[in-house]
Write a protein that holds these residues in place. Structure first.
Motif, PDB file in Angstrom:
ATOM      1  N   UNK A 186       0.933  -1.236   0.018  1.00  0.00           N
ATOM      2  CA  UNK A 186      -0.048   0.163  -0.006  1.00  0.00           C
ATOM      3  C   UNK A 186       0.752   1.251   0.103  1.00  0.00           C
ATOM      4  N   UNK A 187       0.869   2.060  -1.065  1.00  0.00           N
ATOM      5  CA  UNK A 187       1.321   3.471  -1.028  1.00  0.00           C
ATOM      6  C   UNK A 187       0.547   4.442  -0.255  1.00  0.00           C
ATOM      7  N   UNK A 188       1.387   5.195   0.379  1.00  0.00           N
ATOM      8  CA  UNK A 188       0.881   6.384   1.219  1.00  0.00           C
ATOM      9  C   UNK A 188       1.488   7.662   0.905  1.00  0.00           C
ATOM     10  N   UNK A 189       1.409   8.535   0.141  1.00  0.00           N
ATOM     11  CA  UNK A 189       1.985   9.766  -0.201  1.00  0.00           C
ATOM     12  C   UNK A 189       1.370  11.147   0.182  1.00  0.00           C
ATOM     13  N   UNK A 190       0.539  11.133   1.036  1.00  0.00           N
ATOM     14  CA  UNK A 190      -0.061  12.550   1.568  1.00  0.00           C
ATOM     15  C   UNK A 190       0.057  12.308   2.928  1.00  0.00           C
ATOM     16  N   UNK A 191       0.430  13.548   3.858  1.00  0.00           N
ATOM     17  CA  UNK A 191       0.144  13.660   5.351  1.00  0.00           C
ATOM     18  C   UNK A 191      -1.291  13.393   5.840  1.00  0.00           C
ATOM     19  N   UNK A 192      -1.338  13.076   7.159  1.00  0.00           N
ATOM     20  CA  UNK A 192      -2.402  13.065   7.558  1.00  0.00           C
ATOM     21  C   UNK A 192      -2.619  11.469   8.133  1.00  0.00           C
ATOM     22  N   UNK A 193      -3.739  10.966   8.574  1.00  0.00           N
ATOM     23  CA  UNK A 193      -4.246   9.887   8.874  1.00  0.00           C
ATOM     24  C   UNK A 193      -4.677   8.878   7.778  1.00  0.00           C
ATOM     25  N   UNK A 194      -4.177   7.821   7.658  1.00  0.00           N
ATOM     26  CA  UNK A 194      -4.645   7.066   6.516  1.00  0.00           C
ATOM     27  C   UNK A 194      -5.006   5.579   7.024  1.00  0.00           C
ATOM     28  N   UNK A 195      -6.272   4.959   6.673  1.00  0.00           N
ATOM     29  CA  UNK A 195      -6.600   3.826   7.155  1.00  0.00           C
ATOM     30  C   UNK A 195      -5.877   2.638   6.136  1.00  0.00           C
ATOM     31  N   UNK A 196      -5.429   1.525   6.821  1.00  0.00           N
ATOM     32  CA  UNK A 196      -4.602   0.871   6.023  1.00  0.00           C
ATOM     33  C   UNK A 196      -5.677  -0.635   5.430  1.00  0.00           C
ATOM     34  N   UNK A 197      -5.158  -1.321   4.541  1.00  0.00           N
ATOM     35  CA  UNK A 197      -6.133  -2.090   3.860  1.00  0.00           C
ATOM     36  C   UNK A 197      -6.301  -3.286   4.891  1.00  0.00           C
ATOM     37  N   UNK A 198      -7.197  -4.166   4.908  1.00  0.00           N
ATOM     38  CA  UNK A 198      -7.506  -5.113   5.858  1.00  0.00           C
ATOM     39  C   UNK A 198      -7.458  -6.486   4.948  1.00  0.00           C
ATOM     40  N   UNK A 199      -7.182  -7.399   5.962  1.00  0.00           N
ATOM     41  CA  UNK A 199      -7.131  -8.941   5.446  1.00  0.00           C
ATOM     42  C   UNK A 199      -6.023  -9.142   4.659  1.00  0.00           C
TER      43      UNK A 199
END
Length: 95
Positions: free
Chosen positions: A32-45
């Motif tokens: 999973x790629x995250x490129x913006x600040x702040x809180x991000x929910x991660x993929x599940x399962x």
């Protein structure tokens, strides 16, 4: 704001700083790629996190719950890391 979140988010103007692109790798191999600040929910399962890849100055805080506020911090750091055991996290703040 908690000290951990404050530590992950740098106090500079938006023109001076953009969060480092961060790639999270799960036990399943999914990324999973995250490129913006702040809180991000991660993929599940996909199992726990096995690694965080970012720039040497990229900061992150991993939380146990799907919301960053009110959730327990399970890991935090700066730069890339491969965990010795999968980390069960459901959200991340990058900065």
């Amino acid at each position: 704001m908690s000290a951990a979140i404050a530590g992950a988010v740098r106090a500079t103007s938006p023109d001076d700083y953009a969060p480092s692109p961060t790639t999270l790798t799960f036990e399943s191999g999914r990324q999973q790629m995250v490129s913006e600040g702040g809180c991000h929910t991660l993929v599940t399962g996909q199992g726990g996190l096995v690694s965080v890849h970012t720039t040497p100055e990229g900061r992150y805080v991993l939380f146990s719950g799907p919301q960053c506020r009110g959730s327990r911090i399970v890991a935090s750091g700066e730069g890339s890391i491969e965990f010795s055991a999968p980390v069960q996290a459901n959200s991340i703040v990058i900065g």
